[in-house]
Design an enzyme around this catalytic site. Structure first.
Site, PDB file in Angstrom:
ATOM      1  CE  LYS A  56      -1.888  -0.607  -5.561  1.00  0.00           C
ATOM      2  NZ  LYS A  56      -2.555  -1.594  -6.477  1.00  0.00           N
ATOM      3  CG  HIS A 117       0.967   3.021 -13.464  1.00  0.00           C
ATOM      4  ND1 HIS A 117      -0.174   3.646 -13.004  1.00  0.00           N
ATOM      5  CD2 HIS A 117       0.845   1.711 -13.105  1.00  0.00           C
ATOM      6  CE1 HIS A 117      -0.955   2.753 -12.420  1.00  0.00           C
ATOM      7  NE2 HIS A 117      -0.366   1.580 -12.473  1.00  0.00           N
ATOM      8  CB  SER A 147      -1.828   1.934  -1.661  1.00  0.00           C
ATOM      9  OG  SER A 147      -2.494   1.069  -2.534  1.00  0.00           O
TER      10      SER A 147
HETATM   11  P1  A3P Z   1      -5.486   0.571  -0.927  1.00  0.00           P
HETATM   12  O1  A3P Z   1      -4.299  -0.306  -1.112  1.00  0.00           O
HETATM   13  O2  A3P Z   1      -5.162   1.787  -0.099  1.00  0.00           O
HETATM   14  O3  A3P Z   1      -6.673  -0.137  -0.415  1.00  0.00           O
HETATM   15  P2  A3P Z   1      -4.719   1.188  -8.414  1.00  0.00           P
HETATM   16  O4  A3P Z   1      -5.987   0.739  -8.994  1.00  0.00           O
HETATM   17  O5  A3P Z   1      -4.221   2.480  -8.993  1.00  0.00           O
HETATM   18  O6  A3P Z   1      -3.699   0.095  -8.381  1.00  0.00           O
HETATM   19  O7  A3P Z   1      -5.029   1.575  -6.882  1.00  0.00           O
HETATM   20  C1  A3P Z   1      -5.400   0.601  -5.941  1.00  0.00           C
HETATM   21  C2  A3P Z   1      -5.913   1.302  -4.709  1.00  0.00           C
HETATM   22  O8  A3P Z   1      -7.208   1.855  -4.999  1.00  0.00           O
HETATM   23  C3  A3P Z   1      -6.088   0.362  -3.526  1.00  0.00           C
HETATM   24  O9  A3P Z   1      -5.895   1.158  -2.359  1.00  0.00           O
HETATM   25  C4  A3P Z   1      -7.544  -0.043  -3.706  1.00  0.00           C
HETATM   26  O10 A3P Z   1      -8.142  -0.570  -2.553  1.00  0.00           O
HETATM   27  C5  A3P Z   1      -8.153   1.304  -4.080  1.00  0.00           C
HETATM   28  N1  A3P Z   1      -9.461   1.178  -4.721  1.00  0.00           N
HETATM   29  C6  A3P Z   1      -9.809   0.422  -5.790  1.00  0.00           C
HETATM   30  N2  A3P Z   1     -11.124   0.533  -6.059  1.00  0.00           N
HETATM   31  C7  A3P Z   1     -11.622   1.386  -5.124  1.00  0.00           C
HETATM   32  C8  A3P Z   1     -12.945   1.898  -4.848  1.00  0.00           C
HETATM   33  N3  A3P Z   1     -13.993   1.551  -5.581  1.00  0.00           N
HETATM   34  N4  A3P Z   1     -13.071   2.753  -3.818  1.00  0.00           N
HETATM   35  C9  A3P Z   1     -12.022   3.114  -3.054  1.00  0.00           C
HETATM   36  N5  A3P Z   1     -10.766   2.668  -3.261  1.00  0.00           N
HETATM   37  C10 A3P Z   1     -10.564   1.805  -4.288  1.00  0.00           C
END
Ligand code: A3P
Length: 304
Positions: A56, A117, A147
């Protein structure tokens, strides 16, 4: 052959939340533990690029940025497949007949972009022997925790998160899947002095996406014209990715990821932890954080 994502079989696919095991003390899905020998012996190619993060931290965001750089801003090429098929998730071992990360990687020609990860000590040694480039994405602990909690609620690919209070304590004690956030970010921080690791902060991407894209571009030895850079910025905003079915995980069956529980592209902000942490939790968190992070040289920002 990749598993056909639109098939009735895929859409009716039912997933049981996994049991957990451990590899060298790191909590991992038991299916990953069972396949550990093959994962550890993965053979990297010198041109492979590994994208790594604690869960996340924004790795999907980085995947889109890197793909846009490799495709030189051609959005149609980036729409060729969902993120999880464009960039194999190295240690993923989904139930059959969905192919594992290793299987997907083996079907691809180098240069491959791979996702993981895993904490530094569990990275297959072949990546270091081949001197592969790694881009590590780090996100502040408080927003990562929030998250991750919502993600575990919506995905059957991970154990049930339980209550917020229990989850909060599990994060601090390092018992969530992929282990301790503290060990993860610190291990990779040290690794950047020994290996070709670009360390990128989620919060910096939020503050100045263009600048961080330029850092990634130059790390990958690419030099793209200004208009391509602009296109990459537009294609990788939170809103654009939330609306992009090839990036927002809506191609996953709802029996695996139920976006009505919590969307994958949830909020995409810095500071959402303030809507979740109780005052007493925040105090405990700050105390433990100081104990674990003082003197590491790592400085995260928790609000912009
Ligand atoms: P939130 O749950 O805080 O919204 P991962 O890709 O490592 O699983 O992380 C997911 C997190 O990154 C989520 O956070 C998601 O909304 C955020 N995320 C994905 N794309 C994004 C973007 N373009 N800009 C900002 N946050 C982004």
């Amino acid at each position: 052959m990749a598993f056909e994502k639109n098939s009735a079989l895929f859409q009716s696919f039912v997933m049981q939340r996994p049991q957990m095991g451990q590899v060298l003390g790191v909590p991992l899905d038991q299916n990953i533990c069972d396949a550990w020998n093959d994962i550890w012996n993965f053979r990297a190619h010198p041109e492979d690029v590994l994208l790594a993060s604690y869960p996340k931290a924004g790795i999907t965001w980085m995947q889109e940025v890197v793909d846009m750089i490799y495709q030189e801003g051609d959005t149609n090429k980036c729409l060729r497949a969902p993120t999880y098929d464009r960039h194999p998730f190295l240690e993923a071992v989904p139930p059959k007949p969905v192919p594992s990360g290793l299987q997907l990687a083996e079907e691809m020609e180098p240069p491959r972009v791979l996702k993981t990860h895993l904490p530094i000590q569990l990275i297959p040694p072949s990546f270091w022997k081949q001197n592969c480039k790694v881009i590590y994405v780090a996100r502040n602990a408080k927003d990562s925790l929030v998250s991750y909690f919502h993600f575990q609620r919506m995905t059957k690919g991970l154990p049930d998160p339980g209550t917020w209070d229990d989850y909060f304590m599990a994060f601090l004690s390092g018992t969530l899947p992929w282990g301790s956030w503290f060990d993860h970010v610190n291990g990779w921080w040290k690794a950047k002095d020994k290996h070709r690791v670009l360390y990128v902060f989620y919060e910096d991407m939020k503050k100045d996406l263009r600048l961080e894209i330029q850092r990634v571009e130059s790390f990958l030895d690419k030099d793209l014209p200004e208009e391509v850079l602009e296109k990459i910025c537009q294609h990788t905003t939170f809103q654009a990715m939330k609306e992009n079915p090839m990036a927002n995980y809506t191609t996953m069956p709802t029996t695996v990821m139920d976006q009505s529980v919590s969307p994958f592209m949830r909020k995409g902000i810095v500071g959402d932890w303030k809507n979740h942490f109780l005052v007493a939790q925040n105090e405990l968190f700050d105390w433990e954080y100081k104990r674990r992070m003082d003197g590491t040289g790592l400085d995260f920002c928790t609000q912009i």
